[in-house]
Design an enzyme around this catalytic site. Structure first.
Site, PDB file in Angstrom:
ATOM      1  N   SER A 263     -11.525  -5.314 -16.047  1.00 34.17           N
ATOM      2  CA  SER A 263     -11.731  -5.260 -14.593  1.00 34.17           C
ATOM      3  C   SER A 263     -12.925  -6.129 -14.227  1.00 34.17           C
ATOM      4  O   SER A 263     -13.799  -6.363 -15.065  1.00 34.17           O
ATOM      5  CB  SER A 263     -12.026  -3.825 -14.156  1.00 34.17           C
ATOM      6  OG  SER A 263     -13.355  -3.480 -14.518  1.00 34.17           O
ATOM      7  N   ASP A 264     -12.967  -6.609 -12.984  1.00 32.20           N
ATOM      8  CA  ASP A 264     -14.232  -7.159 -12.509  1.00 32.20           C
ATOM      9  C   ASP A 264     -15.185  -5.976 -12.327  1.00 32.20           C
ATOM     10  O   ASP A 264     -14.757  -4.834 -12.189  1.00 32.20           O
ATOM     11  CB  ASP A 264     -14.057  -7.957 -11.212  1.00 32.20           C
ATOM     12  CG  ASP A 264     -15.224  -8.929 -11.002  1.00 32.20           C
ATOM     13  OD1 ASP A 264     -16.265  -8.769 -11.675  1.00 32.20           O
ATOM     14  OD2 ASP A 264     -15.105  -9.844 -10.172  1.00 32.20           O
ATOM     15  N   TRP A 265     -16.474  -6.291 -12.321  1.00 26.86           N
ATOM     16  CA  TRP A 265     -17.488  -5.234 -12.359  1.00 26.86           C
ATOM     17  C   TRP A 265     -17.502  -4.450 -11.037  1.00 26.86           C
ATOM     18  O   TRP A 265     -17.978  -4.934 -10.018  1.00 26.86           O
ATOM     19  CB  TRP A 265     -18.849  -5.861 -12.646  1.00 26.86           C
ATOM     20  CG  TRP A 265     -19.167  -5.989 -14.111  1.00 26.86           C
ATOM     21  CD1 TRP A 265     -20.290  -5.518 -14.716  1.00 26.86           C
ATOM     22  CD2 TRP A 265     -18.397  -6.601 -15.163  1.00 26.86           C
ATOM     23  NE1 TRP A 265     -20.250  -5.785 -16.074  1.00 26.86           N
ATOM     24  CE2 TRP A 265     -19.106  -6.443 -16.377  1.00 26.86           C
ATOM     25  CE3 TRP A 265     -17.152  -7.242 -15.224  1.00 26.86           C
ATOM     26  CZ2 TRP A 265     -18.639  -6.920 -17.601  1.00 26.86           C
ATOM     27  CZ3 TRP A 265     -16.692  -7.707 -16.442  1.00 26.86           C
ATOM     28  CH2 TRP A 265     -17.430  -7.542 -17.603  1.00 26.86           C
ATOM     29  N   GLY A 266     -16.937  -3.277 -11.064  1.00 29.95           N
ATOM     30  CA  GLY A 266     -16.857  -2.486  -9.835  1.00 29.95           C
ATOM     31  C   GLY A 266     -15.553  -2.715  -9.093  1.00 29.95           C
ATOM     32  O   GLY A 266     -15.441  -2.353  -7.922  1.00 29.95           O
ATOM     33  N   GLY A 267     -14.568  -3.287  -9.765  1.00 26.87           N
ATOM     34  CA  GLY A 267     -13.296  -3.570  -9.093  1.00 26.87           C
ATOM     35  C   GLY A 267     -12.258  -2.468  -9.256  1.00 26.87           C
ATOM     36  O   GLY A 267     -11.129  -2.601  -8.794  1.00 26.87           O
TER      37      GLY A 267
END
Ligand code: BGC
Length: 732
Positions: A263-267
């Site tokens: 995942s993207d960071w916080g996605g």
């Protein structure tokens, strides 16, 4: 006897032991990766498996220490290896041995139009990642340049799906040959920073397949990338980090991706979707736990305790878990636990040379009246260097790609080395304020006084080198926000008009990852597009300005004259930046030059454009046949002559079009290119090859690529607006 040996080996494998030394199969790196994965998986508990599916720190996830399976360590990406950060925070850990080589921004790499440079880039940055013990490099980025306002265009490879695809493959191969997984990002449709966490993109299947997916597809199918990062935005109502269509259907089923979706960071926003829609490894989620003492926050991740509990209660299937863990194990066996992992190196002379070479090949000469450039050493005794970008660090800032570097040669230092310190007077001219992530901090210096001081030295200089453009501050070329307008910031247009009143001999060098408006263009004799060039910036720029290196870069995206000339900006807020969280890509497949050409809008500088200190003459294009069928290759050739007085390199381009078609087709599309070196006066025959199938369009009716029989036109060209000759062919 032979049969008996195989039976014994089989028994060992079944028991999880390798035949020679009784080590478990998963630890035996002479065994196939698939056997090792299967064996390791069979030895793990449910808890151990779930623990591998989410972060344990800002940039790492757990292995299984009991079994000697190492953690996964990741690093940004894509222009160098990020400094070490604290376990739970973005801030630097204060190490003294993590200052890296900065390589040019990916826009520069794309402008080189040279896949060999891309291979060199990947190998060099991969070696630095390996040396620092990272097994995932968070890059390269291949989101398409849709608007010149996108704050992250500098990290990507431009507007054309073919160019991007050709450049991304060798980068990934170069990284992965170092035993480091590339992580191509951000999948998909993360084409703006404004409202990036929520914007819900609607785009046709055709534009998705023809424009936004090809580079990712090439990364998976051709480069065999080992990981991919989901993007922050939504697509058709689902966040892309857990988007069923993108991840399960397109990526894992259609393209047969066998690597890890990170995942993207916080996605990540939802457990059910993360479990079932194709995400494998959750990173960067903020949980309240991050600020609560005594609680391990990572256990609160969507793919942590909620996943474990769901597995125990039967809500989630263990098959889904096993698939995720198998992918993560596969990545570990391909990298950290691979037998053939080279050692890597860090800040080596070879990396400096690679960085400089790539920079030199990507710099684009946009205007050069009366041979203003090159300016050889000794020609002028009084040189003014004006503009903040002559002295500003361009490796710091921009968001996650920000780097702590071993060194960075500024343009000023590069010019001082080339022309002699005594010939140069320098003045800031304008000032932008410091880089602070997610904040805009204005300079405290007085703008008028800066202009007065700059004008003073320009008055008496024989030549002015102006270094301006954008920088990596918030709302410039920076993650987390888009530019607020296409104009040059920090009062540079005014400064340039004041400088032009006292000196007409101004060479403008723009450092940016985006196109800017240029109201002063007709008044200046020479213009150079430099990108963010990394550690060797000043050396590369000085080599090009002085003529030691003949420029050969070409623009990887269109420089429009104004914002509303771009397709994305021609349909109101719904198309950019979106209405609320809703956005429709109304220009559809007509992105970049496809829009400008088809709508007959004249850009300032077209896609594929770039000058040289020499000139080239193109011969007429010929093909090996006139009539082709769907599975044929088309061989194209033409003569190319260096008609000037110095050696040089030309990027030749081949465009195709289908004038009569049952669907809208862009007025032309890039189908091949090559970079040809010619000595002064030399002629070579250029040969290019394309597949007839490369001229297909994506049919929304049949959900497949279709070559519509009929007439096609092929052109050889020096840019998307400079067609040299054309030939008609027939596809039956
Ligand atoms: C960026 C990613 C980056 C990640 C980790 C995110 O904000 O969108 O590109 O890799 O942070 O730093």
């Amino acid at each position: 006897m032979k049969k008996l040996t195989s039976v014994v080996i089989l028994l060992f494998v079944v028991a999880g032991l390798s035949a020679q030394n009784h080590t478990p199969v998963y630890l035996d790196n002479t065994q196939s990766i698939e056997l090792r994965v299967k064996n390791a998986l069979s030895l793990m508990t449910l808890e151990e498996k779930v623990a591998m599916c989410h972060a344990q720190s800002k940039f790492s996830s757990k292995g299984v220490s009991r079994l000697g399976i190492p953690e996964v360590w990741m690093s940004d990406g894509p222009h160098g290896i990020r400094e070490e950060v604290l376990w739970d925070k973005w801030s630097g850990a204060g190490w003294t041995n993590d200052s890296c080589t900065a390589f040019p921004a990916l826009t520069c790499l794309a402008a080189s139009f040279n896949p060999e440079m891309s291979k060199l880039y990947g190998k060099s940055v991969g070696e630095e990642a390996r040396y620092r013990n990272k097994n995932v490099l968070l890059g390269p980025g291949v989101n398409i340049y849709r608007t010149p306002l996108n704050g992250r265009n500098f990290e990507y490879m431009g507007e054309d799906p073919y160019l991007t695809s050709r450049m991304v493959v060798p980068y990934i191969q170069g990284v992965q040959q170092c035993g480091v997984a590339a992580c191509v990002k951000h999948f998909a449709l993360n084409n703006q920073e404004v409202n990036r966490m929520a914007i819900n993109v609607q785009v046709s299947d055709r534009a998705l397949n023809e424009i936004y997916l090809p580079a990712f597809k090439a990364a998976v199918e051709e480069a065999k990338v080992w990981s991919i990062m989901g993007s922050y935005n939504q697509f058709r109502g689902q966040h892309c980090c857990h988007n069923d269509l993108l991840l399960n259907k397109i990526l894992k089923t259609d393209w047969k991706f066998d690597g890890v979706v990170i995942s993207d960071w916080g996605g990540v926003h939802n457990s059910d979707q993360s479990v079932n829609n194709g995400l494998d490894l959750e990173m960067g989620t903020s949980t309240n736990g991050l600020t609560t003492e005594g609680i391990s926050p990572y256990s609160e991740y969507y793919l942590a305790n909620p996943f474990l509990q769901g597995l125990k209660s039967g809500k989630y299937s263990e098959t889904v878990l096993n698939d995720k863990v198998s992918r993560i194990l596969r990545l570990i066996f391909r990298t950290t636990m691979s037998a053939n992992r080279p050692n890597g190196k860090f800040v080596s002379p070879e990396h400096s040379e690679a960085s400089r070479k790539i920079a030199e090949q990507g710099i684009v000469l946009l205007k050069n009246e009366k041979q203003t450039l090159p300016i050889s050493a000794g020609k002028y005794k009084k040189i003014a260097v004006i503009g903040e970008n002559a002295v500003r660090s361009m490796v710091i800032g921009g968001g996650s790609s920000s780097l702590k570097v071993a060194y960075e040669v500024s343009p000023l230092v590069g010019l001082q080395k080339k022309y002699g310190k005594e010939t140069i007077q320098q003045s800031l001219g304008y000032s932008s304020g410091p880089y602070v992530y997610e904040k805009e901090v204005h300079s405290k210096l007085n703008a008028d006084s800066l202009i007065t001081a700059a004008v003073e030295i320009a008055k008496t200089a024989e030549v002015v080198f102006y270094f301006g453009g954008l920088n990596k501050n918030n709302f410039q070329d920076c993650e987390g926000g888009d530019r607020k307008s296409m104009a040059l910031p920090f009062g540079q247009d005014k400064l340039l008009s004041e400088l032009l009143k006292v000196n007409k001999n101004i060479v403008v060098v723009l450092l940016s990852g985006n196109a800017v408006e240029m109201p002063w263009l007709k008044d200046i004799p020479a213009l150079v597009q430099s990108w963010y060039l990394g550690s060797e910036a000043g050396n590369a720029i000085a080599n090009v300005l002085s003529g030691e290196v003949n420029p050969s870069g070409k623009l990887p995206f269109t420089f429009g004259a104004k914002l509303n000339d771009y397709g994305a900006h021609s349909f109101g807020a719904i198309s950019y930046p979106g209405e609320g969280n809703n956005q429709e890509y109304k220009e559809d497949i007509l992105v970049g030059y496809r829009w400008f050409d088809t709508k007959k809008i004249k850009p300032l500088f077209p896609f594929g454009f770039g000058l040289s200190y020499t000139t080239f003459e193109y011969g007429n294009i010929t093909t090996d046949k006139n009539i082709y069928s769907e599975n044929d290759f088309i061989k194209v050739s033409f003569a190319l002559k260096n008609t000037g007085e110095v050696d040089g390199t030309e990027v030749v381009q081949l465009y195709a079009s289908q004038p009569k078609a049952s669907v809208v087709r862009p007025s032309k599309e890039l189908k091949a290119f090559d970079k040809i070196y010619l000595k002064a006066g030399e002629t070579k025959t250029v040969e290019l090859q394309i597949k007839v199938q490369d001229m297909a369009y994506y049919s929304e009716k049949t959900h497949s690529w279709v070559v519509e029989p009929g007439e096609f036109i092929l052109c050889n060209a020096a840019s998307s607006a400079d067609l040299k000759s054309s030939i008609k062919i027939l596809v039956e």
